[in-house]
Enzyme design. Sequence first.
Site, PDB file in Angstrom:
ATOM      1  N   LYS A 106      15.631  67.394  35.449  1.00 46.67           N
ATOM      2  CA  LYS A 106      16.499  68.541  35.811  1.00 46.67           C
ATOM      3  C   LYS A 106      17.961  68.115  35.975  1.00 46.67           C
ATOM      4  O   LYS A 106      18.542  68.226  37.051  1.00 46.67           O
ATOM      5  CB  LYS A 106      15.999  69.211  37.090  1.00 46.67           C
ATOM      6  CG  LYS A 106      14.594  69.789  36.991  1.00 46.67           C
ATOM      7  CD  LYS A 106      14.233  70.611  38.218  1.00 46.67           C
ATOM      8  CE  LYS A 106      12.844  71.190  38.155  1.00 46.67           C
ATOM      9  NZ  LYS A 106      11.754  70.195  38.257  1.00 46.67           N
TER      10      LYS A 106
ATOM     11  N   LYS B 187       3.959  64.889  32.170  1.00 55.58           N
ATOM     12  CA  LYS B 187       5.299  65.140  32.709  1.00 55.58           C
ATOM     13  C   LYS B 187       5.660  64.000  33.661  1.00 55.58           C
ATOM     14  O   LYS B 187       4.921  63.701  34.608  1.00 55.58           O
ATOM     15  CB  LYS B 187       5.297  66.479  33.454  1.00 55.58           C
ATOM     16  CG  LYS B 187       6.648  66.854  34.046  1.00 55.58           C
ATOM     17  CD  LYS B 187       6.683  68.327  34.463  1.00 55.58           C
ATOM     18  CE  LYS B 187       6.190  68.588  35.858  1.00 55.58           C
ATOM     19  NZ  LYS B 187       7.043  68.034  36.916  1.00 55.58           N
TER      20      LYS B 187
ATOM     21  N   ASP C 126      11.063  65.376  33.240  1.00 54.48           N
ATOM     22  CA  ASP C 126      11.483  66.485  34.115  1.00 54.48           C
ATOM     23  C   ASP C 126      12.460  65.964  35.169  1.00 54.48           C
ATOM     24  O   ASP C 126      12.109  65.794  36.329  1.00 54.48           O
ATOM     25  CB  ASP C 126      10.214  67.079  34.760  1.00 54.48           C
ATOM     26  CG  ASP C 126      10.508  68.194  35.743  1.00 54.48           C
ATOM     27  OD1 ASP C 126      11.600  68.773  35.688  1.00 54.48           O
ATOM     28  OD2 ASP C 126       9.615  68.479  36.572  1.00 54.48           O
TER      29      ASP C 126
ATOM     30  N   ARG D 140      -2.279  69.330  40.456  1.00 49.77           N
ATOM     31  CA  ARG D 140      -3.326  68.965  41.409  1.00 49.77           C
ATOM     32  C   ARG D 140      -4.733  69.493  41.102  1.00 49.77           C
ATOM     33  O   ARG D 140      -5.698  68.788  41.395  1.00 49.77           O
ATOM     34  CB  ARG D 140      -2.870  69.320  42.826  1.00 49.77           C
ATOM     35  CG  ARG D 140      -1.795  68.343  43.313  1.00 49.77           C
ATOM     36  CD  ARG D 140      -0.991  68.877  44.457  1.00 49.77           C
ATOM     37  NE  ARG D 140      -0.171  70.006  44.047  1.00 49.77           N
ATOM     38  CZ  ARG D 140       0.598  70.698  44.868  1.00 49.77           C
ATOM     39  NH1 ARG D 140       0.639  70.375  46.140  1.00 49.77           N
ATOM     40  NH2 ARG D 140       1.321  71.693  44.421  1.00 49.77           N
TER      41      ARG D 140
ATOM     42  N   ASP E  17      25.181  68.168  35.998  1.00 49.00           N
ATOM     43  CA  ASP E  17      26.381  67.361  36.269  1.00 49.00           C
ATOM     44  C   ASP E  17      27.462  67.795  35.282  1.00 49.00           C
ATOM     45  O   ASP E  17      27.256  68.754  34.528  1.00 49.00           O
ATOM     46  CB  ASP E  17      26.030  65.863  36.103  1.00 49.00           C
ATOM     47  CG  ASP E  17      26.831  64.981  37.060  1.00 49.00           C
ATOM     48  OD1 ASP E  17      28.057  65.163  37.133  1.00 49.00           O
ATOM     49  OD2 ASP E  17      26.226  64.116  37.712  1.00 49.00           O
TER      50      ASP E  17
ATOM     51  N   THR F 141      11.331  77.967  41.390  1.00 46.80           N
ATOM     52  CA  THR F 141      10.309  78.906  41.892  1.00 46.80           C
ATOM     53  C   THR F 141      10.108  78.780  43.403  1.00 46.80           C
ATOM     54  O   THR F 141       9.451  79.612  44.010  1.00 46.80           O
ATOM     55  CB  THR F 141       8.958  78.681  41.183  1.00 46.80           C
ATOM     56  OG1 THR F 141       8.696  77.287  41.186  1.00 46.80           O
ATOM     57  CG2 THR F 141       8.988  79.181  39.767  1.00 46.80           C
TER      58      THR F 141
HETATM   59  O1  C5P Z   1       0.246  70.180  41.300  1.00 44.78           O
HETATM   60  P1  C5P Z   1       0.954  71.347  40.699  1.00 44.78           P
HETATM   61  O2  C5P Z   1       0.176  72.068  39.637  1.00 44.78           O
HETATM   62  O3  C5P Z   1       1.507  72.298  41.739  1.00 44.78           O
HETATM   63  O4  C5P Z   1       2.204  70.683  39.956  1.00 44.78           O
HETATM   64  C1  C5P Z   1       3.182  71.455  39.337  1.00 44.78           C
HETATM   65  C2  C5P Z   1       4.263  70.575  38.785  1.00 44.78           C
HETATM   66  O5  C5P Z   1       5.279  71.407  38.238  1.00 44.78           O
HETATM   67  C3  C5P Z   1       4.939  69.684  39.819  1.00 44.78           C
HETATM   68  O6  C5P Z   1       5.318  68.481  39.139  1.00 44.78           O
HETATM   69  C4  C5P Z   1       6.157  70.463  40.219  1.00 44.78           C
HETATM   70  O7  C5P Z   1       7.231  69.637  40.633  1.00 44.78           O
HETATM   71  C5  C5P Z   1       6.504  71.159  38.921  1.00 44.78           C
HETATM   72  N1  C5P Z   1       7.287  72.370  39.044  1.00 44.78           N
HETATM   73  C6  C5P Z   1       6.897  73.462  39.791  1.00 44.78           C
HETATM   74  N2  C5P Z   1       7.694  74.573  39.849  1.00 44.78           N
HETATM   75  C7  C5P Z   1       8.852  74.589  39.190  1.00 44.78           C
HETATM   76  C8  C5P Z   1       9.232  73.501  38.428  1.00 44.78           C
HETATM   77  C9  C5P Z   1       8.419  72.389  38.375  1.00 44.78           C
HETATM   78  O8  C5P Z   1       5.832  73.481  40.385  1.00 44.78           O
HETATM   79  N3  C5P Z   1       9.595  75.667  39.228  1.00 44.78           N
END
Ligand code: C5P
Length: 245
Positions: free
Chosen positions: A66, A37, A64, A220, A69, A128
Amino acid sequence: MKPDTAENRLIVPLDVDSLADANRIVAQLFNCVRMFKVGKQLFTAAGPPAVKRLIEEKKDVFLDLKFHDIANTVAGAVASATKIGAEMINMHASGGLQMMRAAKETAERIASELDIPPPTLLGVTILTSIDEAAFQRDFGTSRKLRDQVAYLAELSQTAGLNGVVASPLEIGRVREVCGGDFVIVTPGVRPKWARRGDQRRIMTPVEAIAEGADYIVVGRPITASNRPREAANAIIGEIKQAEEG
Ligand code: C5P
């Protein structure tokens, strides 16, 4: 459009700000991860070469960004994203039916001109990071957050989008409203052995897949691990476990 193997159901975000850092993560995970992503951080820093490099390496890209517009502008952005080869592209469903329809028509037209499969288009419902209280206050509504998520998922489907990004807690409701063919991509996934970080409304990979997620985004726990490949393989193992029921 729907992933065909457990390996292909894992999406790893490249939440870094340089091509060099992104390349390092991709190299570590080269043999086990198919889709990466590229979000606002990396794309703003490194631009289309971040996507093109992945495509040259035969990886799939979830762009991603998002989009949100006027219809004409989002259609233009989706055209550019389709041209650089993104396999998955998202936009805020609250941009409305006309915006999403314009995105869909443009993606199909460009893909047909280039003779490539059209990208998977996803709607973003309610982020979220927004909880029930913040949703009602900031949107000036007494509507329940879950109802708004279901409403925007249905609107995305009506516009012809292929699916949505949904938190683990919303998967069941979206499936109920939009059916089995609709694609659900779920972030906020944490294996039991990983730290939660700042994610709050979380599920494990096994739970998210059992709830009906098609793809899970896990960052992560993999990218900050000392052994990223082992971490990714452990998560793929959990996806297989959930598939076997
Ligand atoms: O490191 P982690 O597993 O928290 O990363 C989750 C990824 O998903 C990040 O790139 C974050 O920006 C993205 N994301 C999220 N919640 C959302 C949409 C995208 O955590 N609702």
